[in-house]
Design a protein around this motif. Structure first.
Motif, PDB file in Angstrom:
ATOM      1  N   GLU A   1      24.960 -26.428  30.495  1.00  0.00           N
ATOM      2  CA  GLU A   1      23.626 -25.846  30.678  1.00  0.00           C
ATOM      3  C   GLU A   1      22.730 -26.310  29.538  1.00  0.00           C
ATOM      4  OE1 GLU A   1      26.721 -23.910  32.500  1.00  0.00           O
ATOM      5  OE2 GLU A   1      26.286 -23.160  30.471  1.00  0.00           O
ATOM      6  N   LEU A   2      21.619 -26.912  29.878  1.00  0.00           N
ATOM      7  CA  LEU A   2      20.582 -27.243  28.908  1.00  0.00           C
ATOM      8  C   LEU A   2      19.424 -26.281  29.147  1.00  0.00           C
ATOM      9  CD1 LEU A   2      22.301 -29.951  29.125  1.00  0.00           C
ATOM     10  CD2 LEU A   2      20.254 -31.084  28.262  1.00  0.00           C
ATOM     11  N   GLU A   3      19.329 -25.281  28.276  1.00  0.00           N
ATOM     12  CA  GLU A   3      18.352 -24.212  28.461  1.00  0.00           C
ATOM     13  C   GLU A   3      17.112 -24.472  27.611  1.00  0.00           C
ATOM     14  OE1 GLU A   3      21.571 -20.552  29.137  1.00  0.00           O
ATOM     15  OE2 GLU A   3      20.548 -20.805  27.208  1.00  0.00           O
ATOM     16  N   LEU A   4      15.969 -24.322  28.223  1.00  0.00           N
ATOM     17  CA  LEU A   4      14.695 -24.482  27.529  1.00  0.00           C
ATOM     18  C   LEU A   4      14.098 -23.105  27.269  1.00  0.00           C
ATOM     19  CD1 LEU A   4      12.554 -26.549  26.506  1.00  0.00           C
ATOM     20  CD2 LEU A   4      11.450 -26.300  28.749  1.00  0.00           C
ATOM     21  N   TRP A   5      13.945 -22.753  25.990  1.00  0.00           N
ATOM     22  CA  TRP A   5      13.419 -21.459  25.579  1.00  0.00           C
ATOM     23  C   TRP A   5      12.065 -21.647  24.892  1.00  0.00           C
ATOM     24  CZ3 TRP A   5      16.136 -16.757  26.206  1.00  0.00           C
ATOM     25  CH2 TRP A   5      17.445 -16.898  26.701  1.00  0.00           C
ATOM     26  N   ALA A   6      11.258 -20.593  24.863  1.00  0.00           N
ATOM     27  CA  ALA A   6       9.950 -20.656  24.203  1.00  0.00           C
ATOM     28  C   ALA A   6       9.660 -19.332  23.504  1.00  0.00           C
ATOM     29  CB  ALA A   6       8.849 -20.965  25.208  1.00  0.00           C
ATOM     30  N   ASP A   7       8.948 -19.422  22.381  1.00  0.00           N
ATOM     31  CA  ASP A   7       8.505 -18.199  21.713  1.00  0.00           C
ATOM     32  C   ASP A   7       7.091 -17.848  22.192  1.00  0.00           C
ATOM     33  OD1 ASP A   7       6.732 -19.869  20.353  1.00  0.00           O
ATOM     34  OD2 ASP A   7       7.872 -19.853  18.481  1.00  0.00           O
ATOM     35  N   GLN A   8       6.512 -16.838  21.594  1.00  0.00           N
ATOM     36  CA  GLN A   8       5.195 -16.366  22.049  1.00  0.00           C
ATOM     37  C   GLN A   8       4.080 -17.360  21.752  1.00  0.00           C
ATOM     38  OE1 GLN A   8       4.711 -12.481  20.286  1.00  0.00           O
ATOM     39  NE2 GLN A   8       6.126 -11.491  21.727  1.00  0.00           N
ATOM     40  N   LYS A   9       4.332 -18.315  20.881  1.00  0.00           N
ATOM     41  CA  LYS A   9       3.331 -19.334  20.562  1.00  0.00           C
ATOM     42  C   LYS A   9       3.578 -20.626  21.332  1.00  0.00           C
ATOM     43  CE  LYS A   9       2.515 -17.576  15.889  1.00  0.00           C
ATOM     44  NZ  LYS A   9       2.513 -17.905  14.426  1.00  0.00           N
ATOM     45  N   ASP A  10       4.438 -20.547  22.342  1.00  0.00           N
ATOM     46  CA  ASP A  10       4.790 -21.711  23.161  1.00  0.00           C
ATOM     47  C   ASP A  10       5.435 -22.831  22.354  1.00  0.00           C
ATOM     48  OD1 ASP A  10       4.059 -20.627  25.570  1.00  0.00           O
ATOM     49  OD2 ASP A  10       2.011 -21.407  25.512  1.00  0.00           O
ATOM     50  N   ASN A  11       6.193 -22.450  21.338  1.00  0.00           N
ATOM     51  CA  ASN A  11       7.073 -23.405  20.672  1.00  0.00           C
ATOM     52  C   ASN A  11       8.381 -23.437  21.449  1.00  0.00           C
ATOM     53  OD1 ASN A  11       5.367 -23.994  18.343  1.00  0.00           O
ATOM     54  ND2 ASN A  11       5.825 -21.901  17.688  1.00  0.00           N
ATOM     55  N   TYR A  12       8.825 -24.624  21.814  1.00  0.00           N
ATOM     56  CA  TYR A  12       9.983 -24.758  22.691  1.00  0.00           C
ATOM     57  C   TYR A  12      11.246 -25.103  21.906  1.00  0.00           C
ATOM     58  CZ  TYR A  12       7.024 -24.577  26.841  1.00  0.00           C
ATOM     59  OH  TYR A  12       6.158 -24.172  27.826  1.00  0.00           O
ATOM     60  N   PHE A  13      12.369 -24.597  22.438  1.00  0.00           N
ATOM     61  CA  PHE A  13      13.686 -24.833  21.838  1.00  0.00           C
ATOM     62  C   PHE A  13      14.685 -25.130  22.949  1.00  0.00           C
ATOM     63  CE2 PHE A  13      11.261 -21.897  19.304  1.00  0.00           C
ATOM     64  CZ  PHE A  13      11.434 -22.337  17.994  1.00  0.00           C
ATOM     65  N   LEU A  14      15.714 -25.883  22.609  1.00  0.00           N
ATOM     66  CA  LEU A  14      16.757 -26.188  23.589  1.00  0.00           C
ATOM     67  C   LEU A  14      18.099 -25.683  23.087  1.00  0.00           C
ATOM     68  CD1 LEU A  14      17.260 -28.924  26.024  1.00  0.00           C
ATOM     69  CD2 LEU A  14      19.127 -28.691  24.361  1.00  0.00           C
ATOM     70  N   GLN A  15      18.825 -24.988  23.953  1.00  0.00           N
ATOM     71  CA  GLN A  15      20.199 -24.576  23.661  1.00  0.00           C
ATOM     72  C   GLN A  15      21.142 -25.339  24.586  1.00  0.00           C
ATOM     73  OE1 GLN A  15      22.915 -20.562  22.982  1.00  0.00           O
ATOM     74  NE2 GLN A  15      20.706 -20.561  22.651  1.00  0.00           N
ATOM     75  N   PHE A  16      22.123 -26.016  23.976  1.00  0.00           N
ATOM     76  CA  PHE A  16      23.090 -26.840  24.705  1.00  0.00           C
ATOM     77  C   PHE A  16      24.379 -26.047  24.826  1.00  0.00           C
ATOM     78  CE2 PHE A  16      24.010 -31.383  25.778  1.00  0.00           C
ATOM     79  CZ  PHE A  16      25.325 -31.230  26.164  1.00  0.00           C
ATOM     80  N   LYS A  17      24.769 -25.744  26.076  1.00  0.00           N
ATOM     81  CA  LYS A  17      25.966 -24.950  26.334  1.00  0.00           C
ATOM     82  C   LYS A  17      26.939 -25.757  27.195  1.00  0.00           C
ATOM     83  CE  LYS A  17      24.969 -20.614  27.455  1.00  0.00           C
ATOM     84  NZ  LYS A  17      24.266 -19.498  28.147  1.00  0.00           N
ATOM     85  N   PHE A  18      28.215 -25.644  26.865  1.00  0.00           N
ATOM     86  CA  PHE A  18      29.235 -26.413  27.576  1.00  0.00           C
ATOM     87  C   PHE A  18      30.488 -25.555  27.715  1.00  0.00           C
ATOM     88  CE2 PHE A  18      32.550 -30.022  26.971  1.00  0.00           C
ATOM     89  CZ  PHE A  18      32.775 -30.091  28.335  1.00  0.00           C
ATOM     90  N   ASN A  19      30.824 -25.262  28.963  1.00  0.00           N
ATOM     91  CA  ASN A  19      32.035 -24.498  29.287  1.00  0.00           C
ATOM     92  C   ASN A  19      32.165 -23.221  28.452  1.00  0.00           C
ATOM     93  OD1 ASN A  19      32.767 -26.244  31.302  1.00  0.00           O
ATOM     94  ND2 ASN A  19      34.355 -27.300  30.142  1.00  0.00           N
ATOM     95  N   GLY A  20      31.069 -22.450  28.443  1.00  0.00           N
ATOM     96  CA  GLY A  20      31.113 -21.127  27.843  1.00  0.00           C
ATOM     97  C   GLY A  20      30.825 -21.068  26.360  1.00  0.00           C
ATOM     98  N   GLN A  21      30.445 -22.186  25.733  1.00  0.00           N
ATOM     99  CA  GLN A  21      30.125 -22.184  24.313  1.00  0.00           C
ATOM    100  C   GLN A  21      28.742 -22.781  24.085  1.00  0.00           C
ATOM    101  OE1 GLN A  21      33.114 -23.324  21.366  1.00  0.00           O
ATOM    102  NE2 GLN A  21      34.647 -23.470  22.979  1.00  0.00           N
ATOM    103  N   SER A  22      28.033 -22.235  23.103  1.00  0.00           N
ATOM    104  CA  SER A  22      26.765 -22.806  22.664  1.00  0.00           C
ATOM    105  C   SER A  22      27.034 -23.696  21.450  1.00  0.00           C
ATOM    106  CB  SER A  22      25.779 -21.699  22.278  1.00  0.00           C
ATOM    107  OG  SER A  22      25.442 -20.912  23.403  1.00  0.00           O
ATOM    108  N   TYR A  23      26.389 -24.851  21.403  1.00  0.00           N
ATOM    109  CA  TYR A  23      26.675 -25.827  20.356  1.00  0.00           C
ATOM    110  C   TYR A  23      25.433 -26.132  19.528  1.00  0.00           C
ATOM    111  CZ  TYR A  23      31.210 -26.761  22.471  1.00  0.00           C
ATOM    112  OH  TYR A  23      32.493 -26.635  22.953  1.00  0.00           O
ATOM    113  N   THR A  24      25.654 -26.335  18.240  1.00  0.00           N
ATOM    114  CA  THR A  24      24.616 -26.865  17.356  1.00  0.00           C
ATOM    115  C   THR A  24      24.736 -28.377  17.367  1.00  0.00           C
ATOM    116  OG1 THR A  24      24.665 -24.915  15.928  1.00  0.00           O
ATOM    117  CG2 THR A  24      23.710 -26.922  15.011  1.00  0.00           C
ATOM    118  N   LEU A  25      23.767 -29.049  17.923  1.00  0.00           N
ATOM    119  CA  LEU A  25      23.812 -30.506  18.031  1.00  0.00           C
ATOM    120  C   LEU A  25      23.583 -31.145  16.669  1.00  0.00           C
ATOM    121  CD1 LEU A  25      21.753 -31.040  21.316  1.00  0.00           C
ATOM    122  CD2 LEU A  25      24.233 -30.808  21.064  1.00  0.00           C
TER     123      LEU A  25
END
Length: 417
Positions: A357-381
């Motif tokens: 899962e490549l999730e695209l998140w945003a804060d209230q100022k429309d700054n975007y972040f991506l979280q990379f998840k693979f088989n139940g774990q979130s990873y710091t790239l």
């Protein structure tokens, strides 16, 4: 409309069946389920792209010996041709056709084709779809609870043109949006599953699209490391071939696939094949798999154009040129493995129903972040400070992987590893 309690009961039953069926099985038999995202305080989920491997299937290799296990498949196809291939619900459907594999006229004893998705494999993707529904419908409210016409326009699905990947994503979507009762005369809702000819398929490394890829892969068999690998596995190769009674070596991955698929269904291993042999065959298959992908140009050429599509989808959403916020790619181990390898995350052979899962998140100022998840774990790239990677940092990582002038690189016969 399907009652909520009925849907929950059905999915609990699927979970119980899978839990019993997958106890004491190789890791290969099913990937871990998705889990909630990390560090989400103050952020809103805006978009997700999901890459999956199909579910449990019959083997792709057979010794063609009469002692092969009998495979009986209950998962079938109901089909109807459409002369008017246009968007919208299906109306006037008054007859369906069933595709049936004739018993004992197949590659294996029984009524299954080689590489056919099993009922267990379909259930795995029902379970995956239910887990993703809990995250993206119930918890993060990215998607509505029902698939309306408006909601359908924010979903895009692609599969390789292979029955097991198409059926897998059908299971995924069925649980993500459980079907509701169709009002009389309104037609049957349709979800498009986009696909393409295998010639153009880039969800897996494709030497037809990139001839240089075939050359580079062949070159890996001329290295000292490869020669040492062949020397170290010769005795195992001879022992397995003699035990199976075969004269042509099918390759380590084919043997691994046969043994693991057999164990995933509690079938007995072929006579004389021990668990130690199975373990050694897997280790040989995985060494060969990861060794070829350890060469940067093989890894990059194999998945560059697919990664580019993923990046372009994110850019289109961020720029406001696309409203699609749930994208599914239904592929193979040769999709999930090489893709996660680009980011240094492939540590074992991707199990059935693996998912990224490549999730695209945003804060209230429309700054975007991506979280990379693979088989139940979130990873710091590599290149990010934590699991919530600023989108520009992710783009920088991705563009360092992409191959510039891809067409030229794929026709360059003098390229090195």
């Amino acid at each position: 409309m399907i009652k909520k309690s009925t849907s929950i009961t059905l999915l609990l039953l699927v979970s119980i069946i899978l839990g019993v069926a997958l106890s004491q099985k190789p890791f290969y038999c099913q990937a871990p389920e998705p889990t909630p995202s990390l560090n989400t305080d103050g952020l809103t989920l805006k978009m997700v792209q999901i890459l999956t491997r199909h579910g449990d299937r019959t083997p792709l290799y057979s010794t063609l010996k009469p002692t092969m296990n009998t495979w009986d498949c209950n998962l079938g196809w109901l089909m109807v041709s459409s002369l008017n291939n246009v968007p919208g619900p299906a109306t006037g459907v008054d007859r369906l056709f069933r595709k049936v594999y004739m018993p004992n006229r197949e590659y294996f004893p029984g009524n299954c084709s080689d590489g056919q998705l099993t009922s267990l494999g379909f259930q795995q993707h029902l379970q995956l779809g239910q887990s993703l529904r809990q995250l993206y419908v119930d918890k993060y409210e990215l998607l509505p609870s029902e698939l309306s016409v408006d909601a359908a326009s924010t979903i895009w699905v692609r599969s390789t043109d292979v029955p097991r990947t198409i059926q897998s994503v059908q299971g995924h979507l069925t649980a993500l949006f459980p079907p509701t009762t169709v009002a009389s005369g309104s037609g049957i809702p349709i979800i498009n599953i986009n696909t393409m000819d295998s010639y153009y398929e880039n969800m897996t490394p494709n030497p037809v699209l990139c001839p240089e890829l075939a050359t580079l892969i062949a070159n890996t068999t001329t290295t000292p490391e490869w020669e040492e690998f062949v020397t170290n596995t010769t005795q195992l190769r001879n022992d397995v071939m003699e035990t199976l009674g075969i004269s042509v070596f099918p390759g380590w991955s084919s043997l691994m696939d046969l043994f693991f698929a057999t164990q995933c269904h509690d079938f007995p291993l072929p006579d004389g094949i021990t668990q130690d042999m199975v373990t050694q065959v897997y280790e040989a298959a995985y060494w060969q798999y990861q060794y070829q992908l350890s060469f940067p140009m093989i890894a990059r050429l194999g998945m560059s154009t697919f990664l580019e599509e993923v990046v372009d989808n994110i850019r289109a959403f961020v720029n406001g040129t696309s409203s699609v916020k749930y994208i599914v790619f239904s592929g193979h181990d040769d999709s999930v493995g090489p893709f996660t390898n680009l980011f240094g995350l492939m540590k074992e052979w991707p199990p059935y129903a693996s998912h990224v899962e490549l999730e695209l998140w945003a804060d209230q100022k429309d700054n975007y972040f991506l979280q990379f998840k693979f088989n139940g774990q979130s990873y710091t790239l590599n290149g990010c400070e934590n699991v919530m990677c600023p989108i520009d940092s992710f783009f920088e990582i991705a563009y360092s992987i992409l191959v510039p002038n891809y067409a030229d690189a794929c026709s360059n016969s003098t390229m090195t590893f």
